[in-house]
Scaffold this motif. Structure first.
Motif, PDB file in Angstrom:
ATOM      1  N   ILE A  59       0.847  -1.196   0.000  1.00  0.00           N
ATOM      2  CA  ILE A  59       0.000   0.000   0.000  1.00  0.00           C
ATOM      3  C   ILE A  59       0.880   1.243   0.000  1.00  0.00           C
ATOM      4  O   ILE A  59       1.769   1.390   0.847  1.00  0.00           O
ATOM      5  N   THR A  60       0.628   2.127  -0.950  1.00  0.00           N
ATOM      6  CA  THR A  60       1.340   3.396  -0.997  1.00  0.00           C
ATOM      7  C   THR A  60       0.336   4.509  -1.267  1.00  0.00           C
ATOM      8  O   THR A  60      -0.854   4.247  -1.454  1.00  0.00           O
ATOM      9  N   GLY A  61       0.809   5.733  -1.265  1.00  0.00           N
ATOM     10  CA  GLY A  61      -0.102   6.838  -1.522  1.00  0.00           C
ATOM     11  C   GLY A  61       0.572   8.178  -1.391  1.00  0.00           C
ATOM     12  O   GLY A  61       1.643   8.292  -0.798  1.00  0.00           O
ATOM     13  N   VAL A  62      -0.065   9.175  -1.958  1.00  0.00           N
ATOM     14  CA  VAL A  62       0.461  10.529  -1.876  1.00  0.00           C
ATOM     15  C   VAL A  62       0.384  11.011  -0.430  1.00  0.00           C
ATOM     16  O   VAL A  62      -0.422  10.511   0.356  1.00  0.00           O
ATOM     17  N   PRO A  63       1.232  11.970  -0.047  1.00  0.00           N
ATOM     18  CA  PRO A  63       1.158  12.513   1.315  1.00  0.00           C
ATOM     19  C   PRO A  63      -0.243  13.042   1.623  1.00  0.00           C
ATOM     20  O   PRO A  63      -0.855  13.729   0.799  1.00  0.00           O
ATOM     21  N   GLY A  64      -0.752  12.694   2.799  1.00  0.00           N
ATOM     22  CA  GLY A  64      -2.078  13.155   3.197  1.00  0.00           C
ATOM     23  C   GLY A  64      -3.215  12.276   2.729  1.00  0.00           C
ATOM     24  O   GLY A  64      -4.382  12.595   2.951  1.00  0.00           O
ATOM     25  N   ALA A  65      -2.873  11.147   2.090  1.00  0.00           N
ATOM     26  CA  ALA A  65      -3.923  10.260   1.577  1.00  0.00           C
ATOM     27  C   ALA A  65      -4.573   9.428   2.679  1.00  0.00           C
ATOM     28  O   ALA A  65      -5.587   8.785   2.450  1.00  0.00           O
ATOM     29  N   GLY A  66      -3.987   9.444   3.868  1.00  0.00           N
ATOM     30  CA  GLY A  66      -4.580   8.721   4.997  1.00  0.00           C
ATOM     31  C   GLY A  66      -4.265   7.236   5.002  1.00  0.00           C
ATOM     32  O   GLY A  66      -5.121   6.412   5.349  1.00  0.00           O
ATOM     33  N   LYS A  67      -3.022   6.881   4.634  1.00  0.00           N
ATOM     34  CA  LYS A  67      -2.644   5.466   4.553  1.00  0.00           C
ATOM     35  C   LYS A  67      -2.759   4.758   5.889  1.00  0.00           C
ATOM     36  O   LYS A  67      -3.319   3.663   5.982  1.00  0.00           O
ATOM     37  N   SER A  68      -2.214   5.368   6.929  1.00  0.00           N
ATOM     38  CA  SER A  68      -2.219   4.714   8.244  1.00  0.00           C
ATOM     39  C   SER A  68      -3.630   4.494   8.770  1.00  0.00           C
ATOM     40  O   SER A  68      -3.951   3.422   9.298  1.00  0.00           O
ATOM     41  N   THR A  69      -4.493   5.501   8.613  1.00  0.00           N
ATOM     42  CA  THR A  69      -5.887   5.371   9.060  1.00  0.00           C
ATOM     43  C   THR A  69      -6.593   4.272   8.282  1.00  0.00           C
ATOM     44  O   THR A  69      -7.319   3.445   8.848  1.00  0.00           O
ATOM     45  N   PHE A  70      -6.363   4.261   6.966  1.00  0.00           N
ATOM     46  CA  PHE A  70      -6.980   3.234   6.128  1.00  0.00           C
ATOM     47  C   PHE A  70      -6.510   1.843   6.541  1.00  0.00           C
ATOM     48  O   PHE A  70      -7.320   0.925   6.712  1.00  0.00           O
ATOM     49  N   ILE A  71      -5.191   1.682   6.708  1.00  0.00           N
ATOM     50  CA  ILE A  71      -4.644   0.360   7.045  1.00  0.00           C
ATOM     51  C   ILE A  71      -5.173  -0.111   8.392  1.00  0.00           C
ATOM     52  O   ILE A  71      -5.493  -1.291   8.574  1.00  0.00           O
ATOM     53  N   GLU A  72      -5.277   0.816   9.345  1.00  0.00           N
ATOM     54  CA  GLU A  72      -5.787   0.436  10.662  1.00  0.00           C
ATOM     55  C   GLU A  72      -7.232  -0.062  10.567  1.00  0.00           C
ATOM     56  O   GLU A  72      -7.576  -1.118  11.116  1.00  0.00           O
ATOM     57  N   GLN A  73      -8.078   0.653   9.853  1.00  0.00           N
ATOM     58  CA  GLN A  73      -9.482   0.252   9.725  1.00  0.00           C
ATOM     59  C   GLN A  73      -9.627  -1.027   8.911  1.00  0.00           C
ATOM     60  O   GLN A  73     -10.411  -1.916   9.246  1.00  0.00           O
ATOM     61  N   PHE A  74      -8.859  -1.130   7.838  1.00  0.00           N
ATOM     62  CA  PHE A  74      -8.905  -2.318   6.985  1.00  0.00           C
ATOM     63  C   PHE A  74      -8.384  -3.537   7.753  1.00  0.00           C
ATOM     64  O   PHE A  74      -8.970  -4.622   7.691  1.00  0.00           O
ATOM     65  N   GLY A  75      -7.306  -3.329   8.508  1.00  0.00           N
ATOM     66  CA  GLY A  75      -6.743  -4.416   9.317  1.00  0.00           C
ATOM     67  C   GLY A  75      -7.702  -4.878  10.394  1.00  0.00           C
ATOM     68  O   GLY A  75      -7.836  -6.090  10.641  1.00  0.00           O
ATOM     69  N   GLU A  76      -8.389  -3.929  11.027  1.00  0.00           N
ATOM     70  CA  GLU A  76      -9.375  -4.277  12.045  1.00  0.00           C
ATOM     71  C   GLU A  76     -10.514  -5.101  11.440  1.00  0.00           C
ATOM     72  O   GLU A  76     -10.986  -6.064  12.042  1.00  0.00           O
ATOM     73  N   MET A  77     -10.931  -4.714  10.237  1.00  0.00           N
ATOM     74  CA  MET A  77     -11.998  -5.441   9.567  1.00  0.00           C
ATOM     75  C   MET A  77     -11.577  -6.888   9.291  1.00  0.00           C
ATOM     76  O   MET A  77     -12.344  -7.834   9.518  1.00  0.00           O
ATOM     77  N   LEU A  78     -10.351  -7.073   8.827  1.00  0.00           N
ATOM     78  CA  LEU A  78      -9.850  -8.421   8.543  1.00  0.00           C
ATOM     79  C   LEU A  78      -9.745  -9.245   9.827  1.00  0.00           C
ATOM     80  O   LEU A  78     -10.074 -10.436   9.845  1.00  0.00           O
ATOM     81  N   CYS A  79      -9.286  -8.607  10.902  1.00  0.00           N
ATOM     82  CA  CYS A  79      -9.190  -9.306  12.196  1.00  0.00           C
ATOM     83  C   CYS A  79     -10.574  -9.735  12.674  1.00  0.00           C
ATOM     84  O   CYS A  79     -10.743 -10.830  13.221  1.00  0.00           O
ATOM     85  N   ASN A  80     -11.563  -8.882  12.469  1.00  0.00           N
ATOM     86  CA  ASN A  80     -12.940  -9.215  12.865  1.00  0.00           C
ATOM     87  C   ASN A  80     -13.508 -10.363  12.032  1.00  0.00           C
ATOM     88  O   ASN A  80     -14.460 -11.021  12.447  1.00  0.00           O
ATOM     89  N   GLU A  81     -12.904 -10.580  10.853  1.00  0.00           N
ATOM     90  CA  GLU A  81     -13.292 -11.705   9.998  1.00  0.00           C
ATOM     91  C   GLU A  81     -12.618 -13.005  10.457  1.00  0.00           C
ATOM     92  O   GLU A  81     -12.801 -14.058   9.848  1.00  0.00           O
ATOM     93  N   GLY A  82     -11.802 -12.910  11.511  1.00  0.00           N
ATOM     94  CA  GLY A  82     -11.115 -14.085  12.033  1.00  0.00           C
ATOM     95  C   GLY A  82      -9.740 -14.308  11.443  1.00  0.00           C
ATOM     96  O   GLY A  82      -9.107 -15.341  11.684  1.00  0.00           O
ATOM     97  N   LEU A  83      -9.245 -13.323  10.677  1.00  0.00           N
ATOM     98  CA  LEU A  83      -7.927 -13.443  10.046  1.00  0.00           C
ATOM     99  C   LEU A  83      -6.861 -12.788  10.916  1.00  0.00           C
ATOM    100  O   LEU A  83      -7.175 -11.965  11.787  1.00  0.00           O
ATOM    101  N   ARG A  84      -5.605 -13.150  10.673  1.00  0.00           N
ATOM    102  CA  ARG A  84      -4.484 -12.531  11.384  1.00  0.00           C
ATOM    103  C   ARG A  84      -3.728 -11.655  10.400  1.00  0.00           C
ATOM    104  O   ARG A  84      -3.459 -12.054   9.268  1.00  0.00           O
ATOM    105  N   VAL A  85      -3.396 -10.442  10.846  1.00  0.00           N
ATOM    106  CA  VAL A  85      -2.830  -9.425   9.954  1.00  0.00           C
ATOM    107  C   VAL A  85      -1.521  -8.874  10.519  1.00  0.00           C
ATOM    108  O   VAL A  85      -1.450  -8.500  11.686  1.00  0.00           O
ATOM    109  N   ALA A  86      -0.493  -8.828   9.667  1.00  0.00           N
ATOM    110  CA  ALA A  86       0.774  -8.189  10.033  1.00  0.00           C
ATOM    111  C   ALA A  86       0.975  -6.974   9.144  1.00  0.00           C
ATOM    112  O   ALA A  86       0.739  -7.036   7.936  1.00  0.00           O
ATOM    113  N   VAL A  87       1.384  -5.863   9.749  1.00  0.00           N
ATOM    114  CA  VAL A  87       1.627  -4.631   9.005  1.00  0.00           C
ATOM    115  C   VAL A  87       3.080  -4.237   9.164  1.00  0.00           C
ATOM    116  O   VAL A  87       3.576  -4.073  10.283  1.00  0.00           O
ATOM    117  N   LEU A  88       3.777  -4.113   8.051  1.00  0.00           N
ATOM    118  CA  LEU A  88       5.172  -3.676   8.052  1.00  0.00           C
ATOM    119  C   LEU A  88       5.213  -2.290   7.426  1.00  0.00           C
ATOM    120  O   LEU A  88       4.958  -2.132   6.232  1.00  0.00           O
TER     121      LEU A  88
END
Length: 349
Positions: A74-103
């Motif tokens: 995942i990449t993006g222009v400055p101010g695109a909200g990458k960290s916020t997006f990844i956090e919400q997307f990761g939480e959604m995947l975890c709620n689906e019963g999956l395990r998520v690693a973010v580097l």
């Protein structure tokens, strides 16, 4: 603690902890222990020669347990909200019963050698989720070093049983090509105002993406986000697809309101299904292994060169001679290469 006596006075000396063995790290990682995983990553990221050898031994032990995760860049222009997006997307995947690693690739300052993000906590909510693992990864210099350390960290996370590995880059630049060479699916985040955004966005970066996501599509910004999506889709229609047989498209999303996340998840699952059925998925993985081999080979040769004693002792003097003009750059390089080759012959004789 051990007690020492000297001149009738008592003082306590704290014993150093014994280093964790490869066997302990392997067992802990395979059991999904995050503390052991963190220790192993620290080992991999170290530039010390002895740590390199131990890290490679550990990776060799864990290699049969890797390769089962789905890898997203995942990449993006400055101010695109990458960290916020990844956090919400990761939480959604975890709620689906999956395990998520973010580097999160964290660039190091070329002046101080320090890391911009440092130890600052990012994605705090996701970091606390027991099904997630978030790790800033300092580049510490060359892209070759980033490639090796991030790729090996990715393998450690796979061995630890994480279903999805997300690699976040800090922005649009040269490192995006490196990340594309490590992941299965590459996502580019943008914000509204396609005209302005695309002026600062290289066409080559768009050609790397399997999907473009217009973030912050909420409130008064939503109509603009839809307009940007349409403009991007018009451009994507004329670009070479990032993945053979797949048509890259733009979508909208609001990380704050959790809108568009499920739709993106469905796109990613369709991508995985289609590329695996067509053999493209495995083909890309094989190409990535070959690319990693060449990157590792170049980095190792470079590392051995600068670690050789004769080079270490001659380098400062040679740098000074180039500065003063006593040697041309080419002459200095030839002298050092001859010393390096002589050192190899001496070691093997």
């Amino acid at each position: 603690m051990t007690e020492n006596q000297s001149g009738g006075k008592k003082r306590f000396v704290k014993r150093k902890k014994d280093p964790v063995s490869v066997t302990e790290l392997k067992t802990g990682i395979l059991n999904g222990d995050r503390s052991h995983l963190a220790k192993a990553i620290t080992l991999i990221e170290s530039n010390a020669e002895e740590h390199y050898a131990i890290g490679q031994e550990l990776l060799q032990e864990l290699l049969p347990h890797t390769g089962k995760s789905f890898r997203i860049g995942i990449t993006g222009v400055p101010g695109a909200g990458k960290s916020t997006f990844i956090e919400q997307f990761g939480e959604m995947l975890c709620n689906e019963g999956l395990r998520v690693a973010v580097l999160a690739i964290d660039p190091s300052s070329s002046i101080s050698g320090g890391s911009i993000l440092g130890d600052k906590t990012r994605m705090e909510q996701l970091s606390k989720n027991p099904r997630a693992f978030v790790r800033p990864s300092p580049t510490a210099g060359t892209l070759g070093g980033v490639h090796r350390k991030t790729n090996e960290t990715l393998l450690l996370c796979e061995a630890a049983g994480y279903d999805f590995i997300i690699i976040e880059t800090v922005g649009v630049g040269q490192s995006e090509v490196m990340v594309r060479q490590m992941v299965d699916f590459f996502l580019l985040l943008v914000i509204t105002g396609a005209g302005d955004e695309l002026q600062g966005m290289k066409k080559g970066i768009m050609e790397l993406a399997d999907a473009l996501l217009v973030n912050k599509a909420d409130g008064e910004n939503k109509p603009l986000a839809e307009k940007t999506k349409r403009e991007l889709n018009q451009i994507l229609h004329f670009l070479i697809p990032a993945t053979k047989g797949w048509s890259s498209k733009a979508y909208t999303c609001s990380s704050l309101k959790n809108e568009g996340l499920i739709e993106l998840w469905e796109v990613i699952r369709q991508f995985e299904k289609q590329t695996k059925e067509q053999g493209v998925f495995e083909e890309r993985r094989l190409d990535q292994r070959q690319e990693w081999f060449h990157t590792m080979l170049k980095e190792r040769i470079l590392s051995d060169f600068f670690f050789q004693k004769s080079i270490k002792s001659s380098l400062p003097d040679m740098e000074e001679r180039v500065k003063t003009g006593d040697y041309t750059t080419s002459q200095a390089v030839e002298v050092l290469l001859k010393q390096y080759k002589a050192g190899i012959i001496h070691m093997n004789s």
